[in-house]
Design a protein around this motif. Sequence first.
Motif, short mmCIF file in Angstrom:
data_model
loop_
_atom_site.label_atom_id
_atom_site.label_comp_id
_atom_site.label_asym_id
_atom_site.label_seq_id
_atom_site.Cartn_x
_atom_site.Cartn_y
_atom_site.Cartn_z
N VAL A 192 53.91 28.96 45.48
CA VAL A 192 53.90 29.78 44.36
C VAL A 192 53.09 29.23 43.47
O VAL A 192 53.21 28.41 43.28
CB VAL A 192 55.62 29.67 43.96
N GLU A 193 52.28 30.03 42.85
CA GLU A 193 51.56 30.52 41.93
C GLU A 193 51.96 30.39 40.70
O GLU A 193 52.18 31.62 40.99
CB GLU A 193 50.21 30.74 42.54
N HIS A 194 51.81 30.07 39.91
CA HIS A 194 52.37 30.37 37.76
C HIS A 194 50.36 30.44 37.42
O HIS A 194 50.18 29.71 37.62
CB HIS A 194 52.97 29.23 37.50
N ARG A 195 50.79 31.73 37.15
CA ARG A 195 49.78 32.72 36.28
C ARG A 195 50.27 32.09 34.79
O ARG A 195 50.80 32.29 34.37
CB ARG A 195 49.73 33.82 36.86
N TRP A 196 48.92 31.87 34.33
CA TRP A 196 48.82 31.02 32.46
C TRP A 196 47.97 31.71 32.34
O TRP A 196 46.87 32.03 32.53
CB TRP A 196 49.10 29.29 32.68
N GLU A 197 48.10 32.03 30.95
CA GLU A 197 47.01 32.19 30.33
C GLU A 197 46.56 30.98 28.82
O GLU A 197 47.76 31.59 28.19
CB GLU A 197 46.84 34.08 29.32
N ALA A 198 45.49 31.56 27.87
CA ALA A 198 44.64 30.65 27.07
C ALA A 198 44.31 31.24 26.32
O ALA A 198 43.39 31.76 26.62
CB ALA A 198 44.58 29.03 27.77
#
Length: 358
Positions: A192-198
Motif C-alpha cells: 500500500v502506497e500513501h500519496r501526499w501533497e505539500a
Amino acid sequence: QASELRPNAALWIAPCSAGLPVGLDRAESVRASFVHSSECVGMATILAEFDTAHCGMIHDAQLDTFGQCLATASADGHIRLWDVRKPKEPAFLADLGGHEGAVHQVAWAPPTAGVLLASASADGTVAVWGRQARGPSHWHRLRHEDLERHGPVRSLAWAPSEHGTALACASDDGTVTVVTHLGVVRSGEATVEHRWEARSFQAHGGQALAVSWASPPVFSDKPLGMQGARLATAGDDGVHVWCWSAALGSWESEPAEQDAAAEGAGVRDVAWKPWDGIVEMLASASGRSVTMWTQDASSGSWRPQQGATFAEDVYKVSWAEVGNILLVSFGQAEQRTALLKQRMDGVWDTMDVVVQEE
C-alpha cells in the motif's frame, strides 16, 4: 527572545475540559494532574510524576483525543509513548526515533484519520507515525516530509477532520507548509502506497513560530476538502490570518491590525478558539502578555484586544473545547499555569493554577 524554544508547561486533556496535565520541566520527568477551578483559583492535584528516560529536555507532551496515550517529545530527537489510562501507573509503550535533531512539537490527528501522530524537528523534517494493527506498542513512520530548505520546523497542527487528513507546519524561515494526504494506491495484495501533497507559502518575514486551524465552516461527516479552511500563524512580525482560495489555489491573507505591544518582541504562540456560534476569536502570546483577537463584522479586519498581563514571559496558550476558558503557560525560573475565563461583560478573569500533592 521570541525564537527561544520552551517546553509546554500544560495541556488540556481532550475532549473533556475538566482536566489537564501540568508541569513539564527542564528535566526528563512529567507530572500528570487534574485541575478543579473555583471562582478565583484552579486547584491541580498531581496524580503521577515519572522519569521518561529521555536523554534531553522535554519540549512537548500531548495526550491523544481520548486521554489514554501520552506522547513526549525531547531534545534527544526521540518521541516516547505512554499508556496513561491509569494515570498513577503510566506504562511505557514505544520509542519513536528517526529525527536527527530535537523534536520541537508533537500532535495527534483527529480520530477519523486513524491513530496518527505527527512530529516536528529541528532537523527540518516532519514525520507522520501510524499505529500498526499488532497493538499499541507497534508503530511505523508513514510519511517523512523533508522541509530542511526552510530550516527547523517550529510548530505543527492537524486540520479539523472536515478538511481531510492535513497538517500545517511552521518553519524557521517564515514558511508554512500544508501537507495533505491524498489517498492510497495498492500495488499487489500486500503493498500500500500513501500519496501526499505539500504546499508551502511565505507567512512571515522572520520566523514562523506557531500555527492554528479554525473550526470548519460547517460540521459534517463528509469531507469538505480545503473549502472554507482558515489558519492563524504567529511569528517574528506578529499574527497573520489566512484563508484558502479555491479559485486561486493558494492561501490568501486576511486583513489584521498588528498589536503595538508585540512589535519588536515577536509572537510566540497563537490559538484559534473553537467556534461557539457567536464570534471568531484568537489568542496570542507575546512577551508577558496574552492578546485576544476578534474579527470586525463590517471590515473583516482582525483587531487585537487586551487579554491579560503576567509577571513573567508567556510561552503557550491553549483553548478548552467548551467555554471561554484559555490555558496559559508562563514563567522561566519556575513554570506556572493560569486560566483565563471571560465574564458576561467581556472582561477576562485570571485564575492561578495551584498544584498540590494528592
